[in-house]
Design an enzyme around this catalytic site. Structure first.
Site, PDB file in Angstrom:
ATOM      1  N   SER A   1       0.849  -1.188   0.000  1.00  0.00           N
ATOM      2  CA  SER A   1       0.000   0.000   0.000  1.00  0.00           C
ATOM      3  C   SER A   1       0.883   1.236   0.000  1.00  0.00           C
ATOM      4  CB  SER A   1      -0.914   0.003   1.226  1.00  0.00           C
ATOM      5  OG  SER A   1      -1.733   1.155   1.240  1.00  0.00           O
TER       6      SER A   1
ATOM      7  N   HIS B   1       2.181  12.226  -0.706  1.00  0.00           N
ATOM      8  CA  HIS B   1       1.755  13.619  -0.630  1.00  0.00           C
ATOM      9  C   HIS B   1       2.984  14.485  -0.919  1.00  0.00           C
ATOM     10  CE1 HIS B   1      -2.119  12.483   1.024  1.00  0.00           C
ATOM     11  NE2 HIS B   1      -1.505  11.720   1.910  1.00  0.00           N
TER      12      HIS B   1
ATOM     13  N   HIS C   1      -2.036   7.238  -5.054  1.00  0.00           N
ATOM     14  CA  HIS C   1      -2.288   6.068  -4.220  1.00  0.00           C
ATOM     15  C   HIS C   1      -2.115   4.818  -5.066  1.00  0.00           C
ATOM     16  CE1 HIS C   1      -5.400   2.912  -3.383  1.00  0.00           C
ATOM     17  NE2 HIS C   1      -4.751   2.892  -2.232  1.00  0.00           N
TER      18      HIS C   1
ATOM     19  N   ASN D   1      -2.155   0.309  -4.468  1.00  0.00           N
ATOM     20  CA  ASN D   1      -2.040  -0.906  -3.666  1.00  0.00           C
ATOM     21  C   ASN D   1      -2.384  -2.114  -4.506  1.00  0.00           C
ATOM     22  OD1 ASN D   1      -4.807  -2.240  -2.852  1.00  0.00           O
ATOM     23  ND2 ASN D   1      -5.157  -0.027  -2.766  1.00  0.00           N
ATOM     24  N   THR D   2      -1.752  -3.224  -4.190  1.00  0.00           N
ATOM     25  CA  THR D   2      -2.167  -4.513  -4.737  1.00  0.00           C
ATOM     26  C   THR D   2      -2.101  -5.518  -3.599  1.00  0.00           C
ATOM     27  OG1 THR D   2       0.091  -5.046  -5.473  1.00  0.00           O
ATOM     28  CG2 THR D   2      -1.393  -4.056  -7.099  1.00  0.00           C
ATOM     29  N   ARG D   3      -2.943  -6.520  -3.654  1.00  0.00           N
ATOM     30  CA  ARG D   3      -3.034  -7.450  -2.532  1.00  0.00           C
ATOM     31  C   ARG D   3      -3.617  -8.792  -2.981  1.00  0.00           C
ATOM     32  NH1 ARG D   3      -6.709  -3.478  -2.387  1.00  0.00           N
ATOM     33  NH2 ARG D   3      -8.917  -4.041  -2.511  1.00  0.00           N
TER      34      ARG D   3
ATOM     35  N   HIS E   1      -3.280   7.340 -17.340  1.00  0.00           N
ATOM     36  CA  HIS E   1      -4.227   6.331 -17.812  1.00  0.00           C
ATOM     37  C   HIS E   1      -3.666   5.522 -18.975  1.00  0.00           C
ATOM     38  CE1 HIS E   1      -7.938   7.030 -15.483  1.00  0.00           C
ATOM     39  NE2 HIS E   1      -7.445   8.249 -15.318  1.00  0.00           N
TER      40      HIS E   1
ATOM     41  N   HIS F   1     -20.676  11.971  -0.060  1.00  0.00           N
ATOM     42  CA  HIS F   1     -21.101  13.141   0.710  1.00  0.00           C
ATOM     43  C   HIS F   1     -20.557  14.445   0.130  1.00  0.00           C
ATOM     44  CE1 HIS F   1     -17.240  12.233   2.802  1.00  0.00           C
ATOM     45  NE2 HIS F   1     -17.176  13.553   2.956  1.00  0.00           N
TER      46      HIS F   1
ATOM     47  N   GLY G   1      -6.802  -5.550  13.763  1.00  0.00           N
ATOM     48  CA  GLY G   1      -5.754  -5.370  14.755  1.00  0.00           C
ATOM     49  C   GLY G   1      -4.375  -5.093  14.211  1.00  0.00           C
TER      50      GLY G   1
END
Length: 292
Positions: free
Chosen positions: A114, A118, A128, A130-132, A162, A192, A275
């Site tokens: 991850s 900034h 940003h 991430n791969t998982r 892109h 929102h 956790g």
């Protein structure tokens, strides 16, 4: 599905670690090549650990964070491999997503990388990635992607980001890029605020065709696309003159980014509820932000 997936788990975990090493080296190289006052930024590396409720080992990883660099105001590149049993809330969430057998056997294994960057210069875009890979005794899948988050948008930067991702995805089938782009547009939308948090990218989750090798290769190419998609943009924008108004725009945009990560991001929620080290999970938050 049985524990015979050990070889696949080992391969995925090793890949995420190698990608981390490559990105850390590239970002420190950007710091080295930046002609500016102040110390050259370097990553502070901390081992993270996770324990189960009974105190047994439940995995961990590396948290690598650079603060106050010449190019990067704050960037984190984390890798982790965690395992154990999912709690009731996580089991319910997994079952709601269609993962079978959670009530009977709630074991899990997850590994990934991850990254959030900034930037010092408001004209250089935040990013940003991430791969998982996630495993349970009855299912496995991959997820992740990367998305660009400029506070000051440049159409040519968006096009490059892109196009590079598309070039890496097309060998796996030309349907992948438009599908994963649409997925990112939907996932990184902030309801929102009635807007996207950035200019998009690619994203997938719960991705499993049944062919582990093919799905892993796709995930690797998502990771391989990151540096060529992003580094040229940093090199282009890191010396652009900026004003206090530009910096103000950046801080307000960072507030938007923080809102998304704390309210909607699935990875943040998973890390905190299972956790994992809270500092590592919240690495994505900007060092300074503003709300108006």
């Amino acid at each position: 599905m049985s524990d015979a997936f050990d070889a696949e788990k080992k391969a995925a975990s090793a890949w995420f670690r190698s990608l981390r090493d490559e990105i850390v080296a590239a970002f420190e190289g950007l710091e080295d090549s930046q002609d500016a006052d102040g110390p050259v930024g370097r990553f502070e590396v901390t081992e993270t650990t996770r324990s189960s409720d009974d105190g047994a080992d439940a995995g961990g990883g590396l948290m690598s964070v650079m603060r106050g660099g010449r190019v990067f105001e704050k960037v984190g590149v984390n890798v982790s491999t965690v395992y154990g049993q999912l709690g009731d809330a996580a089991q319910t969430a997994m079952a709601a997503r269609g993962v079978p057998g959670m009530a009977e056997d709630p074991r899990f294994w997850a590994s990934g990388i991850s990254l959030v960057a900034h930037m010092q210069n408001p004209h250089a875009p935040a990013v940003h990635m991430n791969t998982r890979m996630f495993w349970t005794p009855h299912a496995w899948w991959f997820g992740g992607g990367s998305d660009l988050n400029p506070c000051i948008e440049y159409a040519e930067d968006t096009a490059h980001f892109h196009a590079t991702q598309k070039a890496h995805l097309d060998p796996h089938g030309e349907s992948h890029y438009p599908k994963l782009k649409k997925w990112a547009d939907e996932y990184f939308y902030i309801p929102h605020r009635n807007r996207a948090r950035g200019v998009g990218g690619i994203f997938m989750d719960d991705y499993c065709t049944g062919d582990w090798s093919a799905d892993f290769a796709l995930t690797q190419d998502i990771g391989k696309a990151f540096l060529p998609a992003y580094v040229p943009l940093v090199e282009k924008r890191r010396n652009t003159p900026w004003t206090e108004a530009d910096k103000d725009t950046q801080l307000v945009h960072r507030g938007l980014y923080a809102e998304y990560n704390l309210v909607y991001d699935r990875g943040t929620k998973f890390g905190l509820t299972t956790g994992h080290d809270a500092n590592a999970v919240l690495m994505s938050l900007p060092p300074l932000a503003k709300w108006v």
